[in-house]
Design a protein around this motif. Structure first.
Motif, PDB file in Angstrom:
ATOM      1  N   ALA A 131       0.837  -1.209   0.000  1.00  0.00           N
ATOM      2  CA  ALA A 131       0.000   0.000   0.000  1.00  0.00           C
ATOM      3  C   ALA A 131       0.870   1.256   0.000  1.00  0.00           C
ATOM      4  CB  ALA A 131      -0.919  -0.010   1.221  1.00  0.00           C
ATOM      5  N   LYS A 132       2.002   1.219   0.730  1.00  0.00           N
ATOM      6  CA  LYS A 132       2.870   2.397   0.795  1.00  0.00           C
ATOM      7  C   LYS A 132       3.450   2.731  -0.579  1.00  0.00           C
ATOM      8  CE  LYS A 132       6.803   4.535   3.051  1.00  0.00           C
ATOM      9  NZ  LYS A 132       7.079   5.238   1.790  1.00  0.00           N
ATOM     10  N   THR A 133       3.840   1.694  -1.342  1.00  0.00           N
ATOM     11  CA  THR A 133       4.396   1.919  -2.683  1.00  0.00           C
ATOM     12  C   THR A 133       3.351   2.566  -3.584  1.00  0.00           C
ATOM     13  OG1 THR A 133       5.801  -0.021  -2.414  1.00  0.00           O
ATOM     14  CG2 THR A 133       5.492   0.760  -4.659  1.00  0.00           C
ATOM     15  N   LEU A 134       2.115   2.039  -3.519  1.00  0.00           N
ATOM     16  CA  LEU A 134       1.033   2.572  -4.346  1.00  0.00           C
ATOM     17  C   LEU A 134       0.731   4.028  -3.966  1.00  0.00           C
ATOM     18  CD1 LEU A 134      -0.647   1.572  -6.659  1.00  0.00           C
ATOM     19  CD2 LEU A 134      -2.218   0.492  -5.057  1.00  0.00           C
ATOM     20  N   LYS A 135       0.780   4.317  -2.664  1.00  0.00           N
ATOM     21  CA  LYS A 135       0.577   5.693  -2.191  1.00  0.00           C
ATOM     22  C   LYS A 135       1.643   6.623  -2.754  1.00  0.00           C
ATOM     23  CE  LYS A 135      -0.552   4.912   2.370  1.00  0.00           C
ATOM     24  NZ  LYS A 135      -0.678   5.209   3.802  1.00  0.00           N
ATOM     25  N   ASP A 136       2.912   6.169  -2.686  1.00  0.00           N
ATOM     26  CA  ASP A 136       4.021   6.983  -3.209  1.00  0.00           C
ATOM     27  C   ASP A 136       3.856   7.254  -4.699  1.00  0.00           C
ATOM     28  OD1 ASP A 136       5.226   7.144  -0.790  1.00  0.00           O
ATOM     29  OD2 ASP A 136       6.766   5.624  -1.165  1.00  0.00           O
ATOM     30  N   ILE A 137       3.487   6.199  -5.443  1.00  0.00           N
ATOM     31  CA  ILE A 137       3.294   6.349  -6.895  1.00  0.00           C
ATOM     32  C   ILE A 137       2.258   7.439  -7.173  1.00  0.00           C
ATOM     33  CG2 ILE A 137       2.285   5.220  -8.932  1.00  0.00           C
ATOM     34  CD1 ILE A 137       3.652   2.610  -8.024  1.00  0.00           C
ATOM     35  N   ILE A 138       1.120   7.354  -6.462  1.00  0.00           N
ATOM     36  CA  ILE A 138       0.032   8.320  -6.704  1.00  0.00           C
ATOM     37  C   ILE A 138       0.462   9.729  -6.284  1.00  0.00           C
ATOM     38  CG2 ILE A 138      -2.311   8.979  -6.018  1.00  0.00           C
ATOM     39  CD1 ILE A 138      -2.957   5.957  -5.817  1.00  0.00           C
ATOM     40  N   ASP A 139       1.043   9.847  -5.083  1.00  0.00           N
ATOM     41  CA  ASP A 139       1.408  11.169  -4.570  1.00  0.00           C
ATOM     42  C   ASP A 139       2.440  11.871  -5.440  1.00  0.00           C
ATOM     43  OD1 ASP A 139      -0.345  10.849  -2.499  1.00  0.00           O
ATOM     44  OD2 ASP A 139       1.157  10.265  -1.020  1.00  0.00           O
ATOM     45  N   LYS A 140       3.358  11.100  -5.998  1.00  0.00           N
ATOM     46  CA  LYS A 140       4.457  11.710  -6.762  1.00  0.00           C
ATOM     47  C   LYS A 140       4.071  12.008  -8.213  1.00  0.00           C
ATOM     48  CE  LYS A 140       7.924  10.953  -3.642  1.00  0.00           C
ATOM     49  NZ  LYS A 140       8.045  12.031  -2.692  1.00  0.00           N
ATOM     50  N   THR A 141       2.919  11.499  -8.676  1.00  0.00           N
ATOM     51  CA  THR A 141       2.584  11.708 -10.094  1.00  0.00           C
ATOM     52  C   THR A 141       1.250  12.405 -10.346  1.00  0.00           C
ATOM     53  OG1 THR A 141       1.595   9.502 -10.205  1.00  0.00           O
ATOM     54  CG2 THR A 141       3.892   9.672 -10.892  1.00  0.00           C
ATOM     55  N   ARG A 142       0.293  12.267  -9.443  1.00  0.00           N
ATOM     56  CA  ARG A 142      -1.075  12.670  -9.848  1.00  0.00           C
ATOM     57  C   ARG A 142      -1.253  14.165 -10.074  1.00  0.00           C
ATOM     58  NH1 ARG A 142      -5.503  12.137  -5.031  1.00  0.00           N
ATOM     59  NH2 ARG A 142      -4.262  12.901  -3.295  1.00  0.00           N
ATOM     60  N   PHE A 143      -0.397  14.999  -9.457  1.00  0.00           N
ATOM     61  CA  PHE A 143      -0.544  16.449  -9.671  1.00  0.00           C
ATOM     62  C   PHE A 143      -0.339  16.831 -11.134  1.00  0.00           C
ATOM     63  CE2 PHE A 143       3.962  15.838  -8.987  1.00  0.00           C
ATOM     64  CZ  PHE A 143       4.534  16.683  -9.921  1.00  0.00           C
ATOM     65  N   ALA A 144       0.341  15.968 -11.906  1.00  0.00           N
ATOM     66  CA  ALA A 144       0.627  16.286 -13.315  1.00  0.00           C
ATOM     67  C   ALA A 144      -0.435  15.749 -14.273  1.00  0.00           C
ATOM     68  CB  ALA A 144       1.998  15.732 -13.696  1.00  0.00           C
ATOM     69  N   ILE A 145      -1.472  15.075 -13.742  1.00  0.00           N
ATOM     70  CA  ILE A 145      -2.537  14.550 -14.613  1.00  0.00           C
ATOM     71  C   ILE A 145      -3.260  15.729 -15.288  1.00  0.00           C
ATOM     72  CG2 ILE A 145      -4.762  13.309 -14.672  1.00  0.00           C
ATOM     73  CD1 ILE A 145      -3.799  11.624 -12.316  1.00  0.00           C
ATOM     74  N   SER A 146      -3.494  15.601 -16.579  1.00  0.00           N
ATOM     75  CA  SER A 146      -4.173  16.663 -17.320  1.00  0.00           C
ATOM     76  C   SER A 146      -5.664  16.693 -16.977  1.00  0.00           C
ATOM     77  CB  SER A 146      -4.016  16.417 -18.822  1.00  0.00           C
ATOM     78  OG  SER A 146      -4.787  17.342 -19.554  1.00  0.00           O
ATOM     79  N   THR A 147      -6.235  17.903 -16.942  1.00  0.00           N
ATOM     80  CA  THR A 147      -7.686  18.026 -16.718  1.00  0.00           C
ATOM     81  C   THR A 147      -8.397  18.435 -18.009  1.00  0.00           C
ATOM     82  OG1 THR A 147      -7.280  20.285 -15.981  1.00  0.00           O
ATOM     83  CG2 THR A 147      -7.482  18.624 -14.264  1.00  0.00           C
ATOM     84  N   GLU A 148      -7.637  18.469 -19.095  1.00  0.00           N
ATOM     85  CA  GLU A 148      -8.196  18.874 -20.393  1.00  0.00           C
ATOM     86  C   GLU A 148      -8.953  17.697 -20.998  1.00  0.00           C
ATOM     87  OE1 GLU A 148      -6.189  20.593 -24.279  1.00  0.00           O
ATOM     88  OE2 GLU A 148      -4.991  21.023 -22.505  1.00  0.00           O
ATOM     89  N   GLU A 149     -10.272  17.818 -21.113  1.00  0.00           N
ATOM     90  CA  GLU A 149     -11.081  16.685 -21.570  1.00  0.00           C
ATOM     91  C   GLU A 149     -10.786  16.298 -23.023  1.00  0.00           C
ATOM     92  OE1 GLU A 149     -12.767  14.841 -19.516  1.00  0.00           O
ATOM     93  OE2 GLU A 149     -12.432  16.224 -17.856  1.00  0.00           O
ATOM     94  N   THR A 150     -10.336  17.273 -23.830  1.00  0.00           N
ATOM     95  CA  THR A 150     -10.087  16.953 -25.244  1.00  0.00           C
ATOM     96  C   THR A 150      -8.910  15.992 -25.396  1.00  0.00           C
ATOM     97  OG1 THR A 150      -8.797  18.981 -25.377  1.00  0.00           O
ATOM     98  CG2 THR A 150     -11.055  19.075 -26.205  1.00  0.00           C
ATOM     99  N   ARG A 151      -7.965  16.060 -24.454  1.00  0.00           N
ATOM    100  CA  ARG A 151      -6.837  15.114 -24.495  1.00  0.00           C
ATOM    101  C   ARG A 151      -7.098  14.050 -23.431  1.00  0.00           C
ATOM    102  NH1 ARG A 151      -1.705  18.942 -24.116  1.00  0.00           N
ATOM    103  NH2 ARG A 151      -0.576  17.343 -25.249  1.00  0.00           N
ATOM    104  N   TYR A 152      -8.196  13.322 -23.640  1.00  0.00           N
ATOM    105  CA  TYR A 152      -8.692  12.377 -22.629  1.00  0.00           C
ATOM    106  C   TYR A 152      -7.653  11.321 -22.246  1.00  0.00           C
ATOM    107  CZ  TYR A 152      -9.209   9.223 -26.575  1.00  0.00           C
ATOM    108  OH  TYR A 152      -8.933   8.432 -27.657  1.00  0.00           O
ATOM    109  N   TYR A 153      -6.740  11.007 -23.190  1.00  0.00           N
ATOM    110  CA  TYR A 153      -5.736   9.965 -22.928  1.00  0.00           C
ATOM    111  C   TYR A 153      -4.682  10.436 -21.913  1.00  0.00           C
ATOM    112  CZ  TYR A 153      -3.781  12.889 -26.608  1.00  0.00           C
ATOM    113  OH  TYR A 153      -3.379  13.980 -27.333  1.00  0.00           O
ATOM    114  N   LEU A 154      -4.701  11.731 -21.561  1.00  0.00           N
ATOM    115  CA  LEU A 154      -3.786  12.236 -20.526  1.00  0.00           C
ATOM    116  C   LEU A 154      -4.496  12.412 -19.180  1.00  0.00           C
ATOM    117  CD1 LEU A 154      -1.814  15.045 -22.450  1.00  0.00           C
ATOM    118  CD2 LEU A 154      -1.164  12.654 -22.132  1.00  0.00           C
TER     119      LEU A 154
END
Length: 370
Positions: A131-154
């Protein structure tokens, strides 16, 4: 259906499932939570047709049965019931009666048979992640997820297996075109033939909330179109984003020859201070690099100007580069050590930020014209 459950147990289960339910729904059943009472447990389930959460909680069941009722209403009721109370749930003639102490509620229901369940099909790839590894993965990457719906693959985190210097690894990456975050961990056993998958933003958010209550490992099962996370009491199932994630490795610079070493905490504080006067539209902060000093400055036509000198270890040629201050703060906020490396090339080239070359996380930030 008739069952008695402790208020705290009901509230905790409902807090997990109700957050999947959208506030506005054109399909009434999707506003509901499925309550399925069996021998000594109650199963709570909610879905938005793309994401489904299924949680089993202990209860005293007098009469087995299943019903669906408004998720947000039941959650709000459970929240306001007295602490430590026993909650009786009884379904009859299209109503659910909720009794706790002197409080009594009668709620409208919809039949269980109308409740949609995500058909998982075969999930051939199965492995476990701490669970700790999965938490680290999410915390270190999710801020960069795109919110632009047109580029849905991001609009999610991209997971894929690869080889790093002959060592099998699992990589997770997110990008919005302006910045990129990537985390690398050892490849778990069972993930050898894993397809490349993009886990949607909403699934990532719900999973992260649930991980706070998990100590051990999380079971991950997936196919090219679905993924399931088994967190013990709760099971989260999600459709995956049907798209192709770009080859992000092309934007990770390998030849940036100007190295700046700095303390991320004090640098962050400096960026935060000068960006106070930056406008919402530009958010640009300029970095003027000179031998062992960096001058941060912001100029705003409406608000004026700000500058601050911050320490840094830099010995290459002086030059100036601009960044979006919010993006820079997001990245610096992920770095836990006292020192980090900023690899620069020129004012127009992507910049690489990481703790050191052995760090599992790395970040790429595109500069801005200032």
């Amino acid at each position: 259906m008739k069952a008695t459950i402790e208020r705290a147990t009901l509230l905790k289960g409902l807090s997990h499932v109700q957050s999947v339910v959208e506030r506005r729904n054109t399909i009434p059943i999707l506003s509901n939570v499925l309550i399925d009472a069996r021998e000594s447990t109650i199963r709570l389930m909610a879905t938005d047709l793309d994401l489904q959460i299924d949680e089993t909680v202990p209860a005293a069941v007098d009469q087995q049965g299943a019903i669906t009722v408004s998720a947000h209403t039941l959650f709000d009721i459970a929240r306001k019931l007295p602490e430590g109370s026993q909650v009786q749930l009884a379904a009859a003639e299209g109503r659910l009666t909720v009794i706790a102490g002197r409080a009594r509620f009668s709620l409208a229901t919809l039949p269980r048979d109308d409740f949609p369940v995500i058909a998982e099909g075969e999930l051939p790839t199965q492995f476990e992640l701490p669970a700790k590894t999965l938490k680290d993965i999410i915390d270190k990457t999710r801020f960069a997820i795109s919110t632009e719906e047109t580029r849905y693959y991001l609009n999610g985190i991209f997971f894929h297996v690869a080889e790093n210097d002959g060592k099998p690894v699992l990589k997770a990456a997110a990008t919005d075109g302006h910045r990129l975050a990537r985390m690398t961990v050892d490849r778990p056993e069972g993930a050898e033939k894993m397809p490349d998958v993009i886990v949607p933003r909403k699934c990532v958010a719900e999973l992260r909330k649930l991980l706070d209550e998990v100590d051990g490992s999380v079971g991950v099962s997936l196919s090219p179109s679905k993924i399931r996370f088994d967190l013990g009491q709760a099971i989260l199932t999600s459709k995956l984003i049907d798209g192709t994630f770009p080859d992000y490795s092309r934007v990770i610079p390998t030849a940036n020859d100007k190295l700046l070493k700095l303390d991320p905490k004090s640098f962050m504080a400096g960026v935060d201070r000068v960006s106070t006067i930056a406008t919402e539209k530009t958010r640009a902060v300029k970095m003027a690099l000179d031998r062992d000093k960096i001058t941060l400055s912001v100029t705003s036509p409406e608000n004026g100007a700000a500058a601050e000198e911050v320490p840094g270890d830099y010995s290459a040629l002086p030059f100036e580069i601009g960044f979006n201050s919010r993006y820079l703060l997001d990245i610096l906020g992920q770095i836990d050590s006292d020192i980090c490396e900023v690899h620069l090339a020129d004012a127009a080239a992507p910049t690489l930020i990481r703790e050191n070359d052995a760090s599992p996380a790395l970040y790429v930030l595109m500069p801005m014209r200032v």
